[in-house]
Design a protein around this motif. Structure first.
Motif, short mmCIF file in Angstrom:
data_model
loop_
_atom_site.label_atom_id
_atom_site.label_comp_id
_atom_site.label_asym_id
_atom_site.label_seq_id
_atom_site.Cartn_x
_atom_site.Cartn_y
_atom_site.Cartn_z
N HIS A 187 0.98 -1.21 -0.08
CA HIS A 187 0.02 -0.05 0.05
C HIS A 187 0.98 1.26 -0.11
N ILE A 188 0.64 2.26 -1.05
CA ILE A 188 1.24 3.43 -0.92
C ILE A 188 0.12 4.63 -0.79
N PRO A 189 -0.06 5.04 0.70
CA PRO A 189 -1.01 5.88 1.11
C PRO A 189 -0.83 7.36 1.00
N PHE A 190 -0.53 7.71 -0.25
CA PHE A 190 -0.23 9.06 -0.55
C PHE A 190 -1.16 9.66 -2.01
N CYS A 191 -1.69 10.83 -1.68
CA CYS A 191 -2.36 11.28 -3.00
C CYS A 191 -2.32 12.60 -2.88
N GLY A 197 -4.45 4.85 -1.94
CA GLY A 197 -3.63 5.86 -2.25
C GLY A 197 -3.37 6.06 -3.79
N THR A 198 -2.18 6.65 -4.24
CA THR A 198 -2.03 6.82 -5.67
C THR A 198 -0.64 6.41 -5.63
N PRO A 199 -0.17 5.27 -5.87
CA PRO A 199 1.37 5.01 -6.29
C PRO A 199 1.79 5.64 -7.03
N SER A 200 1.25 6.19 -8.11
CA SER A 200 1.61 6.98 -9.38
C SER A 200 1.96 8.56 -8.89
N VAL A 201 1.90 8.65 -7.80
CA VAL A 201 2.06 10.18 -7.38
C VAL A 201 3.75 10.26 -6.88
N LEU A 202 4.21 9.15 -6.69
CA LEU A 202 5.61 9.30 -6.22
C LEU A 202 6.55 9.66 -7.57
N LYS A 261 -5.21 7.10 3.35
CA LYS A 261 -4.43 8.10 2.37
C LYS A 261 -4.08 9.36 3.24
N TYR A 262 -2.99 9.85 2.91
CA TYR A 262 -2.38 11.04 3.36
C TYR A 262 -2.05 12.08 2.22
#
Lengths: 362, 594
Positions: A8-12, A59-64, A23-24
């Motif tokens: 899980h990648i909890p960022f957006c 989240g949004t993995p592609s935000v990285l 999400k954060y």
């Protein structure tokens, strides 16, 4: 035997109005710290099993950033992936770029799941999605060049939405010629913007008409699970792990996993997670609960439950169970060859049937 | 020795006055005083009403002499008139309490007439004279004009402040005659109440009329001929105080290890086995239940517990009737008879609270008198048991005569209400310039339905209401059945006047449509008379009940949702193939008429 893992990648960048996942808001420093903690969790918990599916969700993995993605993939490279692994990453239209897709491909990602939700501009803003439908179409065509195995998420039953608008969305999907569609009727969950705005769901008649419309338009696809459609050979192996009640690792903030007879959920608190307190709650399942889950999850699939598999796992024939016999009698279940399943016309009210499997007796 | 009771309309301060008398005699101190000491059932204190009568013994010192006072509390509500008659039979006098701000009410009069029938000495008391809106002169005039008291007889008190209490005590001692029992005669003691105690068995409350009874005496119940040895005697002061002997004139309790509920009949006479009285005291006329309904346990396995609960309640509530009943829809339960709606309400609540049994109650019904084609007559207390129409020659229903006390500006609304309820106007009396007593003849079934609520709303709560049965009259009644998914639900059948059938039928099917959740299939609800459908509504089939997206494999979340749905289903009753929530069985009562 564990053969799957979820990360899980909890960022957006922005928060969708319907989303109650963990999400954060994206902040560069947090992501760096998070990836370090994730590395530690995987290092400590992963036992080296060969994985057949790996799913990076959010989240949004592609935000990285490209750099952060490099770091993520290098962490995940310690996972022992099988040759035929299904390796999926979730993407958003807003932040996916050609560079990122290339990077995905270079690290072995062979499936992407893209959150489109709708092609209607007015509903995009209602859902707080920050792309246009034109962008969506362009970007999907771009992604297809590198990774053709693409799933699209589509939301229907948005307040105000008409059958015609839904049909347009379905037509657009079909014109993109993608091998997989996941489609969900909009749920207004607690802890979401829509809930606080007291948005009311559309009438259940219209909702079920929309579901019928989707099935009708996607008749050339295989409707293999309540909400999922695929071209032949493109069913999501990772999701089938869940529905077949098989074990999987859940790594990262808020992720759920199933190891041995333990179902666990990781903490949703970033600070706890960064300190290495990964798991929030653990539940040891009784054999009976495991069997209940087999039904509750298995009946989501159109093919239902394999009697021979069930027999192997539980040394028990479902056809001898009272609850199954009663449901067969009422025609809420159908038995055909090796399979026991919910007939198509009852799929959309399947809770009524699944509820009978709560607290089953030996 | 003086034995007296207090009769009053609900809310006229009877229990407060009783507390004040307890204080005056030193039976309790101010500090001990819990609000309304004599009302010791939870429901009584919550609803501010007295249901069961209580008896206390109070020693009182007056002009150099010691007196023993026995105060027997009485309920004020019309449903409990029977209890009043029981307590009055154990007394020589009664205080008639009237609120200085309200005046005489319908039930005050009803209870007063009972007291007069028992040849009691009545002391009229105007209470709440401390209130700013008290109109003492007007209430005095009502007491003089309506009942015929002399002005000097009337006492003015405030139970709240204590004003006039010494004068009241004086009147009790000087005006109420001492009991005239013969202590030397063979024992005759009237049982006026009883209750069950898990340690001592059945405890009887009694008034010793002649003779005396001691611990160790062998006693005999004159009606049942069963014998027992007395193990405990006592009085309430208001706490239990054991004594060695109870003598003629005294009121107290008796224990004799009585286990069998059938052996103790309220109204029976206790005598001594070796020196029996020649005859029993006159008992009470048994009260006939007016209102019947089916009571079923939600969990059918609790049926024996329900029977046990009803038996225990019947012990000190002889008016409660019950017999086993089977419903296709609800399974095994009891057809229960009550004195009225409040009585019904209270029994149901006591079963749920004191015995912890969840109940489904069906809509209340009156008792119909049915003359069949072969001239035989049957009494029918349940719509489900109503014979087929072709077999009925005449159908009669019970009628009542009302006394409605109301300020004269509400005459119009009251008449409109009574006309709508199939009433016949009888007469009207002016109590004074501003208040009237209106008499109507009304079918009891209309009272059972929603008369009380309507009366309240039509008169902003200013009306008081009492009724007496005046017998059966033929009516143009029909039995209406409710079909769910084509199957008749016996527990929902009702008897209704032909002119109201269509409106009631429509209202009921609509209400049921709102109350019954969607099922997996479409469910038609029909109201039918005989084979003719008069109203229909359809519950649409459930179209969606599905678990949405699998949140990263979070199974516990799905299980929670399913568990919640399962709990919801537990509270439903399967009727044929349809799941029906408990409250639907009272739909007939709770709906709004158009």
């Amino acid at each position: 035997m564990i053969k799957s893992a979820y990360v899980h990648i909890p960022f957006c960048e922005t928060i969708c109005s319907y989303c109650d996942f963990c999400k954060y808001y994206y902040q560069k420093e947090w992501v760096d710290d998070y990836l370090n903690a994730l590395e530690e969790e995987i290092e400590k918990r992963y036992q080296g099993e060969e994985l057949a599916t790996l799913y990076i969700g959010g989240g949004t993995p592609s935000v990285l950033t490209l750099e952060q993605l490099e770091r993520l993939f290098s962490i995940l490279s310690r996972l022992n992936l099988s040759k035929e692994v299904e390796y999926t990453v979730e993407c958003n239209i807003e932040n996916i770029t050609e560079e990122k897709i290339k990077l995905f491909r270079n690290y072995g990602v062979n499936r992407v799941s893209v959150g489109i939700q709708t092609f209607q501009e007015k509903y995009l803003s209602f859902l707080n999605r920050h792309h246009t439908s034109e962008e969506a179409i362009t970007k999907i065509s771009m992604m297809k060049k590198y990774i053709p195995n693409i799933n699209m998420d589509l939301i229907y039953a948005i307040p105000g939405e008409t059958i015609e608008e839904l049909e347009n969305d379905l037509d657009t999907f079909l014109s993109l010629d993608l091998p997989h569609l996941s489609t969900y009727s909009l749920m207004i969950e607690e802890h979401t913007k829509l809930y606080h705005e007291k948005i009311t769901p559309i009438p259940e008649e219209l909702d079920s008409q929309m579901y019928e419309k989707i099935k009708e338009r996607l008749k050339d696809y295989e409707h293999y699970e309540i909400s999922n459609f695929s071209k032949k050979g493109y069913a999501s192996l990772h999701n089938l792990t869940y529905w077949n009640n098989l074990e999987y690792y859940g790594f990262g903030l808020g992720a759920s996993g199933y190891l041995g007879n333990i179902r666990y959920t990781n903490t949703r608190s970033l600070s706890h997670y960064l300190k290495g307190n990964w798991v929030y709650e653990k539940q040891a399942l009784t054999p009976l609960e495991t069997m209940e889950n087999e039904f509750i999850l298995g009946f989501r699939k159109r093919e239902g439950i394999s009697l021979s598999q069930f027999q192997k796992k539980y040394h028990k024939n479902p056809l001898e169970m009272k609850v199954v016999q009663e449901l067969l009698l009422k025609k809420f279940l159908v038995h055909q060859n090796d399979f026991l399943f919910i007939p198509e016309k009852y799929l959309y009210i399947s809770n009524e049937i699944l509820v009978c499997f709560m607290g089953i007796e030996e | 020795m003086r034995n007296f009771s207090i009769i009053a309309h609900i809310d006229h301060g009877k229990s407060t006055l009783a507390d004040r008398i307890l204080e005056e005699t030193g039976a309790i101190t101010e500090r001990e005083r819990q609000e309304q000491l004599l009302d010791n059932m939870d429901i009584e204190r919550e609803r501010g009403i007295t249901i069961k009568l209580n008896a206390v013994q109070l020693p009182y010192h007056y002009q150099g002499k010691e007196y023993l006072l026995h105060l027997i509390d009485t309920p004020g509500h019309v449903d409990f008139t029977y209890e009043v008659s029981r307590s009055l039979a154990a007394c020589e006098g009664a205080l008639l309490v009237v609120d200085a701000t309200q005046g005489i009410e319908a039930q005050t009069l009803a209870n007063l007439y009972q007291a007069l029938d028992n040849n009691l000495t009545i002391i009229p008391v105007i209470n709440k004279i401390d209130l700013p809106n008290a109109d003492i002169e007007k209430v005095k005039r009502e007491l003089m004009d309506t009942i015929g008291f002399d002005e000097e007889e009337i006492l003015l008190v405030s139970a709240k402040t204590g004003t006039g209490i010494p004068e009241l005590m004086k009147a009790i001692i000087e005006r109420i005659p001492a009991p005239r029992g013969d202590r030397k005669a063979p024992l005759q003691a009237l049982i006026f109440d009883s209750y069950y105690d898990s340690y001592r068995g059945i405890v009887t409350l009694l008034r010793v009329v002649h003779g005396s009874v001691k611990i160790g005496d062998k006693i005999k119940m004159m009606a049942t001929n069963s014998t027992y040895e007395v193990t405990e005697l006592g009085v309430h002061n208001p706490y239990e105080k054991k004594v060695e002997e109870l003598q003629a004139g005294e009121v107290g309790y008796l224990c004799a290890s009585i286990k069998s509920i059938e052996d103790v009949k309220v109204g029976d006479t206790i005598t001594l086995e070796n020196n029996p009285a020649t005859c029993a005291l006159p008992g009470y006329k048994p009260m006939k239940p007016m209102v019947f309904c089916g009571i079923y346990p939600v969990e059918s396995s609790r049926y024996p517990d329900l029977r046990d609960a009803l038996e225990k309640l019947k012990l000190n509530d002889a008016s409660l009737q019950f017999e086993p009943e089977t419903s296709q829809a609800l399974g095994f339960g009891f057809r229960c008879g009550f004195l009225g709606l409040l009585h019904m309400d209270i029994i149901e609540e006591r079963i749920e609270r004191e015995f912890h049994i969840d109940l489904i109650a069906t809509s209340p019904s009156v008792v119909y008198e049915v003359e069949l084609a072969d001239r035989s007559v049957v009494m029918v207390d349940s719509p489900a048991k109503m014979p087929e129409r072709q077999r009925i020659a005449t159908l009669k229903e019970p009628y009542i005569r009302t006394s409605i006390f109301v300020p004269s500006e509400y005459i119009g609304p009251i008449m409109e209400l009574c006309q709508n309820k199939r009433g016949n106007y009888l007469s009207m009396e002016y109590l004074d310039a501003t208040r009237v007593n209106i008499h109507y003849e009304l079918p009891l079934s209309e009272i059972v339905y929603d008369f009380f609520d309507k009366l309240k709303s039509y008169t902003k709560g200013y009306a008081s209401f009492d009724y007496e049965m005046i017998g059966y009259k033929p009516s143009d009644l029909v039995k209406m059945d409710i079909l769910l998914n084509g199957e008749m639900v016996d527990a929902l059948s009702l008897v209704v006047h032909k002119d109201f059938a269509y409106a009631r039928g429509r209202a009921i099917v609509e209400r049921l449509r709102e109350l019954i959740p969607r099922q997996q299939f479409e469910v038609p609800i029909q109201a039918v008379i005989g084979t003719k459908a008069i109203a229909r509504a359809d519950i649409k089939a459930m179209r969606k009940n599905v678990l949405a997206k699998c949140y990263g494999g979070d199974v516990s979340r799905k299980r929670k949702l399913l568990e919640k749905q399962k709990e919801g289903k537990k509270r439903m009753k399967m009727v044929g193939s349809v799941e029906v929530p408990q409250e639907a069985f009272l739909a007939v009562l709770s709906m709004e008429e158009e």
